[in-house]
Design an enzyme around this catalytic site. Structure first.
Site, PDB file in Angstrom:
ATOM      1  N   ASP A   1       0.828  -1.212   0.000  1.00 54.14           N
ATOM      2  CA  ASP A   1       0.000   0.000   0.000  1.00 54.14           C
ATOM      3  C   ASP A   1       0.867   1.270   0.000  1.00 54.14           C
ATOM      4  OD1 ASP A   1      -2.367   1.407  -0.016  1.00 54.14           O
ATOM      5  OD2 ASP A   1      -2.612   1.359   2.162  1.00 54.14           O
TER       6      ASP A   1
ATOM      7  N   LEU B   1      10.508 -20.710  -5.335  1.00 55.08           N
ATOM      8  CA  LEU B   1       9.678 -19.650  -4.764  1.00 55.08           C
ATOM      9  C   LEU B   1       8.296 -19.699  -5.419  1.00 55.08           C
ATOM     10  CD1 LEU B   1       9.385 -16.907  -3.165  1.00 55.08           C
ATOM     11  CD2 LEU B   1      10.183 -15.778  -5.245  1.00 55.08           C
TER      12      LEU B   1
ATOM     13  N   HIS C   1       2.234   3.611  -9.081  1.00 51.21           N
ATOM     14  CA  HIS C   1       1.987   2.195  -9.413  1.00 51.21           C
ATOM     15  C   HIS C   1       3.145   1.632 -10.241  1.00 51.21           C
ATOM     16  CE1 HIS C   1      -1.856   2.463  -7.577  1.00 51.21           C
ATOM     17  NE2 HIS C   1      -2.434   3.177  -8.513  1.00 51.21           N
TER      18      HIS C   1
HETATM   19  C1  IPE Z   1      -5.361  -2.693  -0.061  1.00 52.05           C
HETATM   20  O1  IPE Z   1      -5.036  -1.375  -0.270  1.00 52.05           O
HETATM   21  C2  IPE Z   1      -5.408  -3.433  -1.369  1.00 52.05           C
HETATM   22  C3  IPE Z   1      -4.127  -3.593  -2.044  1.00 52.05           C
HETATM   23  C4  IPE Z   1      -2.950  -3.244  -1.583  1.00 52.05           C
HETATM   24  C5  IPE Z   1      -4.191  -4.252  -3.322  1.00 52.05           C
HETATM   25  P1  IPE Z   1      -6.154  -0.247  -0.361  1.00 52.05           P
HETATM   26  O2  IPE Z   1      -5.425   1.032  -0.511  1.00 52.05           O
HETATM   27  O3  IPE Z   1      -7.139  -0.575  -1.416  1.00 52.05           O
HETATM   28  O4  IPE Z   1      -6.846  -0.364   1.054  1.00 52.05           O
HETATM   29  P2  IPE Z   1      -7.752   0.677   1.843  1.00 52.05           P
HETATM   30  O5  IPE Z   1      -8.791   1.142   0.881  1.00 52.05           O
HETATM   31  O6  IPE Z   1      -6.862   1.821   2.256  1.00 52.05           O
HETATM   32  O7  IPE Z   1      -8.278  -0.070   3.014  1.00 52.05           O
HETATM   33  C1  IPE Z   2      -1.654   0.260  -3.360  1.00 51.01           C
HETATM   34  O1  IPE Z   2      -1.434   1.625  -3.376  1.00 51.01           O
HETATM   35  C2  IPE Z   2      -1.899  -0.297  -4.739  1.00 51.01           C
HETATM   36  C3  IPE Z   2      -3.282  -0.723  -4.979  1.00 51.01           C
HETATM   37  C4  IPE Z   2      -4.230  -0.731  -4.100  1.00 51.01           C
HETATM   38  C5  IPE Z   2      -3.604  -1.175  -6.314  1.00 51.01           C
HETATM   39  P1  IPE Z   2      -2.639   2.659  -3.352  1.00 51.01           P
HETATM   40  O2  IPE Z   2      -3.031   2.951  -4.755  1.00 51.01           O
HETATM   41  O3  IPE Z   2      -3.723   2.198  -2.470  1.00 51.01           O
HETATM   42  O4  IPE Z   2      -1.904   3.929  -2.727  1.00 51.01           O
HETATM   43  P2  IPE Z   2      -2.502   4.931  -1.650  1.00 51.01           P
HETATM   44  O5  IPE Z   2      -2.992   4.134  -0.492  1.00 51.01           O
HETATM   45  O6  IPE Z   2      -3.596   5.682  -2.332  1.00 51.01           O
HETATM   46  O7  IPE Z   2      -1.342   5.788  -1.286  1.00 51.01           O
HETATM   47 MG    MG Z   3      -4.084   2.430  -0.471  1.00 49.00          MG
END
Ligand code: IPE
Ligand code: IPE
Ligand code: MG
Length: 248
Positions: A21, A130, A38
Site C-alpha cells: 500500500d 519460490l 503504481h
Molecule cells: C489494499 O489497499 C489493497 C491492495 C494493496 C491491493 P487499499 O489502498 O485498497 O486499502 P484501503 O482502501 O486503504 O483499506
Molecule cells: C496500493 O497503493 C496499490 C493498490 C491498491 C492497487 P494505493 O493505490 O492504495 O496507494 P494509496 O494508499 O492511495 O497511497
Molecule cells: Mg491504499
C-alpha cells in the site's frame, strides 16, 4: 549491522503475505500522477521476488488488486490492468525458478491480462524454489463466500455430511488450499488494517505494519519485518511457559 545480517537464517518464515500500500501517496508527495506510483511499485515487486528467493522464502502472497479496488476511477483500474499485463515477466520467474499462482475472482479480469497470466502460470508450473501468489480481484469475504457455496453444493449432493465439516474442510475450500498459512503479514503505507486480505489464513499470523510507502520498500525493510517476526513468541493460545517447555 544491517537487518539482513541480523537475521537468523534457520528461522525464516516460509510464507510472507504483503499488502503493498502507498503507491498513490508516494506519487502525490512527489507531485506525480498516481500511475507513476503504481509503475514504481511494480519495479519494487520485481526486486522483492529476487530478494525473497535470495532469503529462502518459499511463498510470497502479494495483495495486488482487491475486490474493492474495482470501485476506483475507471482510468486508474485500466492503468493497473495494463501495468499488470506489461509486467508479467516470464524471464524473471524463470531466472528465480519461481512459480506463479493467481488467487481471486478471475472472471472479472480482462481476457488479455488473463491470457498472458495463464501462459506464465503454465510455463512456470514446474518451479518450486519460490511460489509467487498474486491476489488479484481478491478479497477474503469473496473467498469465504465462495468456499461456503462450494461446501454447500457438496452437502446438497450428498458428497459430504454437514457434521463432517471441519476447519480443514474450510481451509481446503479456499483459494489458498495449496499454501501454508502465512507466518508473517506485512502492510506498508501506514494503515493498520487488513482491508479484506487473508482473514481466515492470518488467524495466527504475526502482523507487521510500517509507514514506508510501497515504492520505497526494499530488501532492508523486508529483513526488518522478518527480524520483528523472529523476535515474537508465537504462543498459539498457550502460556509462555508451555511454549518454552515444548522447545526444551
Ligand atoms: C489494499 O489497499 C489493497 C491492495 C494493496 C491491493 P487499499 O489502498 O485498497 O486499502 P484501503 O482502501 O486503504 O483499506
Ligand atoms: C496500493 O497503493 C496499490 C493498490 C491498491 C492497487 P494505493 O493505490 O492504495 O496507494 P494509496 O494508499 O492511495 O497511497
Ligand atoms: Mg491504499
Amino acid at each position: 549491522m544491517t537487518y539482513q545480517e541480523r537475521l537468523d537464517k534457520d528461522r525464516m518464515p516460509s510464507h510472507v503475505a504483503i499488502i503493498m500500500d502507498g503507491n498513490g501517496r508516494w506519487a502525490k508527495a512527489r507531485g506525480l500522477e498516481r500511475s507513476a506510483g503504481h509503475a514504481k511499485g511494480v519495479e519494487v515487486v520485481k526486486k522483492l521476488m529476487e530478494d525473497s528467493a535470495t532469503l529462502g522464502i518459499s511463498y510470497v502472497t502479494l495483495y495486488t488488486f482487491s475486490t474493492e479496488n474495482w470501485n476506483r476511477p475507471i482510468d486508474e483500474v485500466n492503468t493497473l490492468m495494463q501495468l499488470l499485463y506489461d509486467n508479467i515477466d516470464e524471464e524473471l520467474f524463470i531466472r528465480n525458478q519461481a512459480r506463479l499462482h493467481v488467487i481471486g475472482d478471475m472472471e472479472r479480469i480482462p481476457p488479455f491480462v488473463m491470457d498472458k497470466m495463464n501462459r506464465c502460470i503454465e510455463r512456470t508450473r514446474h518451479f518450486d524454489r519460490l511460489h509467487v501468489i498474486v491476489a488479484l480481484s481478491y478479497s477474503s469475504r469473496w473467498e469465504i463466500t465462495e468456499a461456503v457455496r462450494k461446501i454447500s453444493l457438496k452437502v446438497a449432493s450428498g458428497e459430504l455430511k454437514a457434521d463432517e465439516i471441519s476447519e480443514n474442510t474450510v481451509s481446503e475450500a479456499l483459494t489458498t488450499d495449496f499454501v501454508p498459512d502465512p507466518e508473517l503479514l506485512i502492510r506498508t503505507g501506514g494503515e493498520i488494517r487488513l482491508s479484506n486480505f487473508l482473514l481466515w489464513q492470518s488467524a495466527y499470523t504475526e502482523l507487521y505494519f510500517c509507514d514506508t510507502y510501497w515504492p520505497d520498500f526494499n530488501m532492508e525493510e523486508l529483513c526488518k519485518a522478518i527480524y520483528y517476526y523472529q523476535h515474537r513468541e508465537r504462543r498459539f493460545g498457550l502460556t509462555g511457559d508451555q511454549v518454552e517447555e515444548s522447545i526444551n
